[in-house]
Design an enzyme around this catalytic site. Structure first.
Site, PDB file in Angstrom:
ATOM      1  N   ARG A 162       0.859  -1.189   0.000  1.00 19.42           N
ATOM      2  CA  ARG A 162       0.000   0.000   0.000  1.00 19.42           C
ATOM      3  C   ARG A 162       0.894   1.238   0.000  1.00 19.42           C
ATOM      4  NH1 ARG A 162      -2.357   2.956   4.686  1.00 19.42           N
ATOM      5  NH2 ARG A 162      -3.955   4.296   3.796  1.00 19.42           N
ATOM      6  N   ASN A 219      -7.474   2.008  10.041  1.00 20.12           N
ATOM      7  CA  ASN A 219      -6.152   2.151  10.654  1.00 20.12           C
ATOM      8  C   ASN A 219      -6.332   2.140  12.154  1.00 20.12           C
ATOM      9  OD1 ASN A 219      -5.250   2.468   8.072  1.00 20.12           O
ATOM     10  ND2 ASN A 219      -4.463   4.548   8.331  1.00 20.12           N
TER      11      ASN A 219
HETATM   12  O1  IFM Z   1       2.920   7.626  10.034  1.00 23.50           O
HETATM   13  C1  IFM Z   1       1.538   7.674  10.221  1.00 23.50           C
HETATM   14  C2  IFM Z   1       0.825   7.477   8.909  1.00 23.50           C
HETATM   15  O2  IFM Z   1       1.220   8.413   7.956  1.00 23.50           O
HETATM   16  C3  IFM Z   1      -0.661   7.630   9.105  1.00 23.50           C
HETATM   17  N1  IFM Z   1      -1.120   6.779  10.183  1.00 23.50           N
HETATM   18  C4  IFM Z   1      -0.409   6.815  11.416  1.00 23.50           C
HETATM   19  C5  IFM Z   1       1.070   6.627  11.177  1.00 23.50           C
HETATM   20  C6  IFM Z   1       1.833   6.671  12.508  1.00 23.50           C
HETATM   21  O3  IFM Z   1       1.644   7.902  13.127  1.00 23.50           O
END
Ligand code: IFM
Length: 477
Positions: free
Chosen positions: A92, A309
């Site tokens: 990804r 996420n």
């Molecule tokens: O590095 C980030 C990413 O760009 C987006 N989600 C969280 C990660 C860790 O902070």
């Protein structure tokens, strides 16, 4: 991999049972353009808000910028070879808008598109499924100068850019996510200002959140028109929000933060409406004059998948004397209208970001999305942890990161057993990279990056993850 093939030290993982994932489970790793590419002024690329922000003194720790980052732009082949050694089924990545459409408007930049065409072609040649994210926070600077995400026009620009990328790559890329973590773009970028473009205004943050989702909906429609067979989704960053006690006041604090962190996005995207309680909470911040008839229908355009996420949990309590502790993204100003809610630390183990490690929260989060919102396939599009790494005799033995992955993969498996249609998992991150306002001081990678030499060293977690992928699951320890 270049590291010796001795088994990683498993320590805390002793005596865990083996677990097998469903056939075809998509094992991946994730990165983002500004965090790894470098080559900030090459190939026709123009500045994004993160170039401007990182070059503004005081915005990023130690004045770090993404000018060079991991130099991935020049090390494409070697980096893809490492992905192949890991056995990744999918990778990804995000496309830099200002690399493929300099300035954020007008025709495509052939040289910029060529970089992503080479990336996609080489991934496919290695049997690695490309997973393309269109927007991972790097708005072209001229669009910010014209108002940024609080301006409605930016949503239309995003759809135009999406058409350019779909035309160039749609024949080879099956999986698409429009936005990565719109909460961060809106509430860290325009609310607390700890992220680019560094503005701090609650009403602007709310407008930005709405226009990001509008841009998402328009981009989904553009993708469908250009590539009917594409699998299209969006990635949201979600947190279970738990009250610190069973008092009604703490429960209300949790409701408010859940509204801003999770339901602000989940409800419009998956139900086509904003939650009534959230609109009431935000009535002191904005009159929602930016919301037009038909917007929510566009925002809730049908999807093929949802990306989640997951990193941690929020534990919150009602205000005490109006005092709220200031903590990175928990800074009061990223919670417009609820600035006085207190974020409570429980004293459980934390990562180097000071984020509490809470694997059961992943089960809760996935179950909630499935049980309350959608039957769509879900993917964990990011999950991982920053820890301080040491190179000893050319090796990096990152047992804490490895244990974090292990615990969260067990949680992912538990969610599947509970009926969640979880179809894949992407470790964050493939390699150490530019961690936004923290610059290069926080390492999330499975592959260590020596920023002086740009040498890559697969850590113990990388070798362990390769074995997980090979077995399609976790071995008995
Ligand atoms: O590095 C980030 C990413 O760009 C987006 N989600 C969280 C990660 C860790 O902070």
């Amino acid at each position: 991999m270049s590291n010796p093939a001795t088994p990683p030290a498993l320590g805390v993982l002793d005596e865990r049972p083996p677990l097998t994932f469903p056939p075809g489970f998509l094992w991946g790793a994730a990165t983002a353009a500004y965090q790894i590419e470098g080559a900030a002024a090459e190939g026709g690329r123009t500045p994004s808000i993160w170039d401007t922000f990182s070059h503004t003194p005081g915005r990023v720790v130690a004045g770090h910028t993404g000018d060079v980052a991991c130099d991935h732009y020049h090390r494409l082949d070697a980096d893809i070879a490492l992905m192949a050694e890991l056995g990744l089924k999918s990778y990804r990545f995000s496309v830099s808008w200002s690399r493929v459409q300099p300035g954020g408007s007008g025709p495509a930049n052939a040289e910029g598109l060529d970089f992503y065409q080479r990336l996609v072609d080489r991934l496919l040649a290695h049997g690695i499924e490309p997973w393309l994210t269109l927007y991972h926070w790097d708005l072209p600077q001229p669009l910010e100068d014209a108002g940024g995400w609080p301006a409605r026009d930016t949503a239309g620009r995003f759809a135009d850019y999406t058409r350019l990328v779909a035309d160039a790559l749609g024949d080879r890329v099956r999986y698409w996510t429009t936005l990565n973590e719109p909460w961060c773009s809106a509430f860290l970028g325009y609310g607390s200002g700890v992220h680019a473009p560094g503005r701090s205004n609650g009403a602007d943050a709310v407008r930005a959140g709405h226009h990001l989702m509008l841009g998402h909906g328009l981009a989904v429609q553009a993708l469908r028109a250009a590539r009917p067979s594409a699998e299209v989704g969006v990635t949201v960053n979600l947190y279970p929000v738990t009250p610190a006690s069973d008092s009604p006041a703490d429960a209300d604090a949790a409701r408010r933060i859940d509204g801003l962190a999770n339901r602000f996005f989940l409800d419009p995207l998956l139900r086509g409406s904003y939650p009534a309680d959230l609109l009431a909470d935000l009535s002191t911040v904005t009159d929602f004059g930016h919301l037009r008839d038909g917007d929510l229908a566009v925002i809730s355009s049908p999807l093929d998948l949802v990306g989640v996420n997951y990193y941690s949990r929020h534990v919150v309590a009602a205000p005490v004397d109006g005092v709220a502790p200031e903590k990175y993204w928990r800074s009061p100003s990223c919670w417009p209208g609820s600035e006085d809610v207190r974020f409570v630390t429980r004293g459980v183990p934390v990562t180097d970001m000071d984020w509490e490690i809470d694997a059961p929260g992943l089960v809760e989060t996935l179950r909630r999305v499935h049980e309350e919102y959608t039957d769509l396939p879900l993917y964990v599009t990011e999950n991982g942890s920053a820890f301080v790494d040491a190179v000893v005799d050319g090796r990096v033995d990152d047992t804490e990161r490895l244990a974090y992955f292990d615990a969260h993969l067990r949680a992912a498996h538990e969610a599947i057993s509970a009926g969640v249609p979880l179809r894949g998992y992407f470790a964050w991150s493939l390699m150490d990279n530019f961690e936004w306002a923290w610059g290069y001081t926080k390492r999330f990678g499975m592959i260590y990056v020596d920023y002086d030499s740009q040498a890559r060293i697969p850590k113990s977690s990388a070798r362990w993850y390769a074995e997980v992928i090979r077995r399609n699951g976790l071995a008995a320890q």
